[in-house]
Motif scaffolding. Structure first.
Motif, PDB file in Angstrom:
ATOM      1  N   ILE A 294      28.849  12.030  49.807  1.00  0.00           N
ATOM      2  CA  ILE A 294      29.774  13.171  49.710  1.00  0.00           C
ATOM      3  C   ILE A 294      30.230  13.589  51.110  1.00  0.00           C
ATOM      4  N   GLY A 295      29.295  13.628  52.042  1.00  0.00           N
ATOM      5  CA  GLY A 295      29.643  13.988  53.407  1.00  0.00           C
ATOM      6  C   GLY A 295      30.508  12.943  54.087  1.00  0.00           C
ATOM      7  N   ALA A 296      30.428  11.694  53.630  1.00  0.00           N
ATOM      8  CA  ALA A 296      31.184  10.603  54.262  1.00  0.00           C
ATOM      9  C   ALA A 296      32.568  10.416  53.664  1.00  0.00           C
ATOM     10  N   LEU A 297      32.914  11.194  52.647  1.00  0.00           N
ATOM     11  CA  LEU A 297      34.204  11.010  51.979  1.00  0.00           C
ATOM     12  C   LEU A 297      35.356  11.431  52.897  1.00  0.00           C
ATOM     13  N   GLU A 298      36.174  10.475  53.289  1.00  0.00           N
ATOM     14  CA  GLU A 298      37.363  10.703  54.096  1.00  0.00           C
ATOM     15  C   GLU A 298      38.500   9.863  53.517  1.00  0.00           C
ATOM     16  N   ALA A 299      39.683  10.027  54.066  1.00  0.00           N
ATOM     17  CA  ALA A 299      40.836   9.292  53.544  1.00  0.00           C
ATOM     18  C   ALA A 299      40.641   7.787  53.623  1.00  0.00           C
ATOM     19  N   ASP A 300      39.930   7.319  54.654  1.00  0.00           N
ATOM     20  CA  ASP A 300      39.761   5.880  54.833  1.00  0.00           C
ATOM     21  C   ASP A 300      38.454   5.340  54.235  1.00  0.00           C
ATOM     22  N   THR A 301      37.682   6.198  53.535  1.00  0.00           N
ATOM     23  CA  THR A 301      36.431   5.729  52.931  1.00  0.00           C
ATOM     24  C   THR A 301      36.385   5.959  51.428  1.00  0.00           C
ATOM     25  N   VAL A 302      37.481   6.413  50.844  1.00  0.00           N
ATOM     26  CA  VAL A 302      37.478   6.764  49.416  1.00  0.00           C
ATOM     27  C   VAL A 302      37.017   5.592  48.559  1.00  0.00           C
ATOM     28  N   ALA A 303      37.572   4.416  48.764  1.00  0.00           N
ATOM     29  CA  ALA A 303      37.244   3.258  47.927  1.00  0.00           C
ATOM     30  C   ALA A 303      35.780   2.868  48.084  1.00  0.00           C
ATOM     31  N   GLU A 304      35.291   2.809  49.326  1.00  0.00           N
ATOM     32  CA  GLU A 304      33.915   2.367  49.576  1.00  0.00           C
ATOM     33  C   GLU A 304      32.900   3.381  49.050  1.00  0.00           C
ATOM     34  N   VAL A 305      33.153   4.650  49.275  1.00  0.00           N
ATOM     35  CA  VAL A 305      32.240   5.687  48.779  1.00  0.00           C
ATOM     36  C   VAL A 305      32.150   5.618  47.260  1.00  0.00           C
ATOM     37  N   LEU A 345      39.113  17.030  46.169  1.00  0.00           N
ATOM     38  CA  LEU A 345      40.156  18.029  45.935  1.00  0.00           C
ATOM     39  C   LEU A 345      40.214  19.020  47.091  1.00  0.00           C
ATOM     40  N   ASP A 346      39.050  19.439  47.589  1.00  0.00           N
ATOM     41  CA  ASP A 346      39.006  20.391  48.706  1.00  0.00           C
ATOM     42  C   ASP A 346      39.644  19.812  49.971  1.00  0.00           C
ATOM     43  N   ARG A 347      39.555  18.491  50.127  1.00  0.00           N
ATOM     44  CA  ARG A 347      40.064  17.851  51.341  1.00  0.00           C
ATOM     45  C   ARG A 347      41.443  17.213  51.138  1.00  0.00           C
ATOM     46  N   GLY A 348      42.075  17.505  50.004  1.00  0.00           N
ATOM     47  CA  GLY A 348      43.399  16.964  49.749  1.00  0.00           C
ATOM     48  C   GLY A 348      43.404  15.486  49.432  1.00  0.00           C
ATOM     49  N   LEU A 349      42.256  14.968  48.917  1.00  0.00           N
ATOM     50  CA  LEU A 349      42.131  13.542  48.623  1.00  0.00           C
ATOM     51  C   LEU A 349      42.067  13.276  47.115  1.00  0.00           C
ATOM     52  N   GLY A 350      42.486  14.256  46.322  1.00  0.00           N
ATOM     53  CA  GLY A 350      42.342  14.146  44.880  1.00  0.00           C
ATOM     54  C   GLY A 350      43.001  12.913  44.300  1.00  0.00           C
ATOM     55  N   GLU A 351      44.258  12.662  44.648  1.00  0.00           N
ATOM     56  CA  GLU A 351      44.986  11.522  44.083  1.00  0.00           C
ATOM     57  C   GLU A 351      44.344  10.202  44.494  1.00  0.00           C
ATOM     58  N   ALA A 352      43.977  10.084  45.773  1.00  0.00           N
ATOM     59  CA  ALA A 352      43.362   8.847  46.254  1.00  0.00           C
ATOM     60  C   ALA A 352      42.027   8.608  45.574  1.00  0.00           C
TER      61      ALA A 352
END
Length: 372
Positions: A294-305, A345-352
């Motif tokens: 959860i802490g590692a969730l970023e725009a460039d780690t969505v798929a791997e997480v 959702l909090d980080r604006g990554l909901g769609e990804a």
């Protein structure tokens, strides 16, 4: 006298204050609020988070450090009117166009001779000649006599001016609404999730005559220690001085296991077939892995997480250890994805996040089972 108000979790208290602020902005309700609760239960964090949500300037007034004249301000003589007037103190908000939150902390620990100076602030929203604008939201907080903290009994004249909330620590509320969103150390989050009874131990410590107790505030300090101190022995000494020796010893076992087995960054850097051997074998370790993801969730780690999280239910098939078959991996996966979605959702990554192949496959499998 006991506080005969409803006992609520910190998240519920914050929701009540949020509703109170919205009602005040609409002109429907203007009252002052009082948060009661033991030391370290999270009262200050509630107010700080609310101020951030409101986009408000926070005026944090510690009532144990002031005198009545500090609220009234500095007197000066106006020669034209031949009257004594008062400069407004900087601790009182005065901008009618900017939301402000006036936090009267340690109200129950303030000397009794100060309380009359606070009466007007809480009821009439004024002290001496100084009035508070309608844009000011007032919240007070304090410990009770039963908490073992420095506190005075609250008289009826003061109590009647407030809406009271009795804040108590609950593990689920603290984890989901504070520890995880704030990004506390995965070892702390995993330990409290599996030992919720050790989130707050003030009453037990008082019964045993012990000075140190575990509280939400002390667990946050433990998280900071884990991130700042590498030497294991020194770290353990600091944790014992924060939680007490018995809880620290139990926590050390879990923290060592997590430190040895949880490798979030390494798992995200390799393909799924190389990850199976890297999943922790203990429930503590798996919980820590979930919170680390959860802490590692970023725009460039969505798929791997998402892939690592979705792999949890397959561990009994991919790993030979018998213990995996007895663990509630499906429930842990569901819980993890719920928290990941909230984080996304909090980080604006909901769609990804919702489009990540591993999450899509997970959601389709649940839908096929009728789980929604």
């Amino acid at each position: 006298m006991g506080v005969n108000a409803m006992r609520v979790a910190a998240g519920e208290a914050q929701a009540a204050l949020r509703a109170g602020w919205q009602a005040q902005r609409a002109g429907a309700l203007t009252v002052s609020w009082m948060l009661h609760g033991g030391p370290g239960v999270g009262k200050t964090q509630i107010v700080q988070q609310l101020a951030t949500e409101m986009g408000a300037r926070l005026y944090d007034l510690r009532l144990t450090t002031i005198e009545p004249q500090d609220l009234r301000g500095l007197p000066y003589y106006d020669h034209d009117t031949r009257k004594t007037l008062w400069y407004r103190p900087e601790d009182l908000p005065d901008d009618p166009d900017t939301p402000s939150l006036l936090f009267l902390d340690e109200l129950t620990a303030a000397a009794p001779h100060l309380q009359p100076a606070v009466y007007g602030l809480l009821q009439e929203r004024r002290v001496g000649p100084h009035r508070l604008p309608d844009s000011v939201f007032i919240v007070a907080a304090g410990n009770t006599v039963e908490d073992g903290a420095v506190a005075y009994e609250m008289g009826s004249a003061l109590s009647d001016r407030l809406v009271h909330l009795m804040v108590q620590a609950t593990a689920t509320d603290w984890l989901e609404n504070y520890a995880v969103p704030t990004g506390l150390h995965p070892a702390v989050v995993a330990f409290v999730r599996t030992r919720p009874d050790l989130l707050e131990t003030t009453a037990q410590s008082l019964d045993r005559g012990e000075m140190i107790a575990a509280t939400p505030r002390s667990w946050e300090r433990v998280s900071q220690i884990l991130g700042a101190v590498r030497d294991r022995r020194l770290r353990h000494m600091m944790v014992a001085g924060t939680l007490g020796e018995a809880i620290a010893a139990e926590f050390a076992v879990v923290a060592d296991d997590i430190a040895a087995t949880v490798r979030v960054a390494e798992m995200l850097a390799v393909p799924q077939k190389s990850r199976w051997a890297m999943y922790p074998a203990s429930m503590h370790g798996l919980h820590a892995l979930v919170y680390g993801l959860i802490g590692a969730l970023e725009a460039d780690t969505v798929a791997e997480v998402s892939e690592v999280m979705a792999g949890l239910p397959a561990l009994p098939r991919e790993r030979p250890e018998e213990g995996f078959a007895r663990l509630p991996l499906a429930e842990l996966t569901t819980h993890g994805f719920e928290l990941l979605l909230r984080r996304g959702l909090d980080r604006g990554l909901g769609e990804a996040f919702l489009a990540a192949p591993a999450y899509v496959a997970y959601a389709e499998e649940r839908a096929a089972l009728g789980l929604g």
